[in-house]
Design an enzyme around this catalytic site. Structure first.
Site, PDB file in Angstrom:
ATOM      1  N   LYS A   1     -68.387 -71.024  10.136  1.00  0.00           N
ATOM      2  CA  LYS A   1     -67.479 -72.153   9.901  1.00  0.00           C
ATOM      3  C   LYS A   1     -66.915 -72.671  11.221  1.00  0.00           C
ATOM      4  CE  LYS A   1     -64.989 -75.227   7.864  1.00  0.00           C
ATOM      5  NZ  LYS A   1     -63.950 -74.963   6.863  1.00  0.00           N
TER       6      LYS A   1
ATOM      7  N   LYS B   1     -56.209 -76.801  14.467  1.00  0.00           N
ATOM      8  CA  LYS B   1     -56.142 -75.343  14.302  1.00  0.00           C
ATOM      9  C   LYS B   1     -57.530 -74.720  14.391  1.00  0.00           C
ATOM     10  CE  LYS B   1     -56.537 -73.796  10.359  1.00  0.00           C
ATOM     11  NZ  LYS B   1     -57.625 -73.298   9.466  1.00  0.00           N
TER      12      LYS B   1
END
Length: 299
Positions: free
Chosen positions: A171, A239
């Site tokens: 990811k 983030k």
């Protein structure tokens, strides 16, 4: 029918939970905002007043939360997932968090008698609604296969990529590619507009050639209209790029273009655009080019 608890009914979590209901699973959800629980109930699911109520009869617990500390808070402690979920249930974390945190929490889950699978997703809000998410899955092969039916209810591409933490590592690579692609599409659109090209026609022909990509397919139209309703917020991609740069540094891998895009995403957030869709990188390209629109972006 599988008893599935979903913790976190945000932009991604709610449509994922609704697709589980549509697939015939018994779904109960918990979220800090009661309105999101109400939407799940309206779609045929059930609502829980707290985490304990949500997980106490679950075969599978799915968490979809913003960041590593959020996941740690929800799964730990006497009122958390690990302490209150029946033994032998499977915890699936679909959040995007640090791979090292995933490995640590997977070990803690096993100590609590649970199976652990990390399954971050890609495809944005549209993919979550359509049930076409790409799901990159880490964990023991047998544990992954045991919940494949649940995962298939939320995504069209479900791939086991390795042991615990592997899903989060893939990811991170995904987020690196997506951010870089958005930046290049943003630069291309501002470039085309500066030359007074028919941008709609340009996007059509670009999407049909080697430059074709999912950002052009899914986001170019809204970018041209300066509509940045959050399918995936700048705050969250900022983030995620922090996760990427830290993991790359730890592995001794150079990501020069990725590092630049991470800085640009951080700059966009510092400009006060953290709540916009990540395609709002276009605004930063405009600003750097001295071509900022007078009208504020649509959110």
């Amino acid at each position: 029918m599988t008893n599935v608890a979903v913790i976190g009914l945000g932009i991604m979590g709610l449509p994922m939970a609704i697709n589980l209901v549509k697939a015939g699973h018994n779904v109960i959800g918990f979220n800090r905002s009661p309105a999101r629980i109400d939407q799940l109930v309206a779609a045929g699911g059930r609502g829980a007043a707290n985490i304990i109520e949500a997980v106490r009869e679950a075969d599978v617990v799915i968490t979809m939360l913003p960041d590593s500390p959020d996941v740690e808070d929800v799964v730990g402690g006497p009122d958390g997932v690990f302490a209150n979920t029946p033994a032998d249930a499977t915890w699936i974390d679909t959040s995007t968090i640090r791979p090292d945190v995933t490995v640590r929490l997977a070990n803690a889950a096993r100590e609590a008698g649970l199976k652990a699978v990390d399954a971050p997703v890609s495809g944005g809000e549209a993919g979550a609604i359509e049930g076409t998410l790409s799901i990159m899955v880490g964990g023991d092969a047998a544990d992954v296969e045991a919940v494949r039916g649940v995962l298939d209810s939320m995504g069209s591409t479900v791939v086991h990529v390795g042991p615990a933490g592997s899903g989060q590592t893939v990811k991170a690579a995904n987020q690196l590619i997506v951010a870089g692609t958005i930046q290049l599409v943003s630069e291309a659109l501002v470039f085309l507009e500066a030359h007074s090209v028919d941008t709609q026609a340009a996007v059509t022909v670009l999407a049909g050639g080697l430059a074709g990509n999912r950002i052009l397919d899914r986001k170019a139209a809204s970018m041209l209209e300066r509509r940045f309703e959050p399918g995936f917020r700048v705050d969250l991609h900022h983030k995620d790029l922090g996760i990427v740069t830290a993991a790359a540094r730890a592995a001794g891998v150079a990501i020069p273009l990725g590092a630049v895009v991470a800085q640009l995403m951080g700059a966009l957030r510092a400009e006060g655009h953290g709540s916009l869709d990540h395609s709002a990188l276009l605004l930063l390209v405009e600003q750097m080019s001295g071509r900022s629109h007078v009208d504020p972006p649509t959110i």
